[in-house]
Enzyme design. Structure first.
Site, PDB file in Angstrom:
ATOM      1  N   LEU A 196     138.138  65.340 -32.677  1.00 15.70           N
ATOM      2  CA  LEU A 196     136.882  64.588 -32.586  1.00 15.70           C
ATOM      3  C   LEU A 196     135.792  65.356 -33.327  1.00 15.70           C
ATOM      4  CD1 LEU A 196     136.312  63.126 -28.991  1.00 15.70           C
ATOM      5  CD2 LEU A 196     136.338  61.890 -31.152  1.00 15.70           C
ATOM      6  N   ASP A 197     135.016  64.659 -34.142  1.00 16.40           N
ATOM      7  CA  ASP A 197     133.909  65.290 -34.862  1.00 16.40           C
ATOM      8  C   ASP A 197     132.855  65.802 -33.874  1.00 16.40           C
ATOM      9  OD1 ASP A 197     135.063  64.664 -37.296  1.00 16.40           O
ATOM     10  OD2 ASP A 197     133.992  62.762 -37.485  1.00 16.40           O
ATOM     11  N   PRO A 198     132.069  66.823 -34.264  1.00 17.12           N
ATOM     12  CA  PRO A 198     130.997  67.308 -33.389  1.00 17.12           C
ATOM     13  C   PRO A 198     130.011  66.215 -32.984  1.00 17.12           C
ATOM     14  CG  PRO A 198     131.376  68.854 -35.179  1.00 17.12           C
ATOM     15  CD  PRO A 198     132.208  67.642 -35.478  1.00 17.12           C
TER      16      PRO A 198
END
Length: 299
Positions: free
Chosen positions: A37-39
């Site tokens: 998951l992206d930040p």
């Protein structure tokens, strides 16, 4: 310590940051995750601990997201974390116009991933190439989107729509936002993303890092057992001698099969104990049970 954890990843942290924090909390190095998951996204991040890390590849591939798409804005990352490329108010955009374009993003399709993504091209990550300013042709990939549901619409100079998206692995929601903006002629970018389901886990049952820390401190922390996570795989039960042989890595031939037929099966002892995962291969005169991941060393 072996099993799974349904982590609710917070905004601002990378998936690797979460793993590092969990290694300190659980005092073990053998921890892995499924589906980065992206930040800038939060939500479900499946975590495996100990021997369960070898079972990550067998988790269900379906994912679900709640996405916020903002129209009238485009960025080089296809979300609000990137550099703005274009920005123009589009108050004329209507919900009817957006709804008419959504069906073309449902089903099996070719998708161009964002230039800033972890996909490798010639041994290098796309985001590394993009940051270095190197021009690269981003390869298209086949993705599957099973459903897109409208949750909310907010009109104005830069309209936003909230969408629930159910899709297969490898689908970029940022790319859907970008392409939806192109389809309605205004441009668009992803303004928010929460993963609501992944790997058989859902957001309602997820736990935060803070909760895990409290549970560990109170000696109340427990991992989810593999047999509970892998319920999508059919169960094969083996009698004691066959279970012993299978756990030693021996292939077992069955001339006749009365148990479920599938490419992958979950192996249990007659007592119900989970032993691992096996590949079931078709033979001319029967079926071959090939050990793939032996979870328990003894039958």
């Amino acid at each position: 310590m072996d099993g799974f954890l349904n982590l609710n990843k917070p905004l601002g942290m990378t998936s690797h940051d979460c793993i590092s924090r969990l290694r300190r909390l659980l005092k073990t190095k053998k921890i892995g995750h499924a589906g980065t998951l992206d930040p800038a996204a939060d939500g479900v991040l499946p975590i495996a601990v100990g021997r369960a890390t070898r079972l990550l590849q067998f988790l269900p591939t379906g994912k679900a997201y709640c996405a916020i798409v903002r129209f009238g804005v485009t960025t080089n990352t296809d979300d609000l974390e990137g550099e703005i490329l274009t920005q123009q108010a589009v108050p004329q955009l209507t919900l009817d116009g957006v709804q008419a374009a959504i069906p073309q993003f449902i089903g099996t399709m070719q998708q161009i991933p964002p230039a800033f993504s972890a996909i490798q091209v010639q041994g290098q990550r796309l985001y590394d190439l993009a940051r270095s300013g190197k021009a690269v042709d981003v390869p298209m990939r086949t993705v599957e989107v099973s459903a897109i549901e409208l949750l909310a619409w907010r009109g104005g100079e830069f309209p936003e729509i909230d969408l629930a998206v159910a899709c297969g692995g490898g689908t970029y929601i940022r790319a859907i936002a970008r392409d939806l903006g192109q389809a309605v002629g205004t441009g668009a970018t992803l303004a928010g993303l929460t993963r609501t389901a992944s790997g058989g886990f859902d957001l309602a049952a997820s736990v935060t890092l803070e909760t895990i820390a409290q549970q560990v401190e109170a000696h109340e922390f427990h991992l989810v057992p593999p047999e509970q996570v892998l319920q999508h795989l059919p169960v094969w039960c083996l009698e004691p001698e066959l279970a012993r042989r299978w756990c030693l890595g021996q292939r077992i031939f069955f001339p006749e099969v009365t148990q479920p037929i599938a490419d992958w099966v979950r192996i249990h002892a007659e007592t119900g104990k989970f032993l691992g995962v096996s590949q079931l291969e078709t033979q001319e005169d029967g079926w071959l049970l090939r050990p793939t991941m032996v979870y328990e060393p003894q039958g």
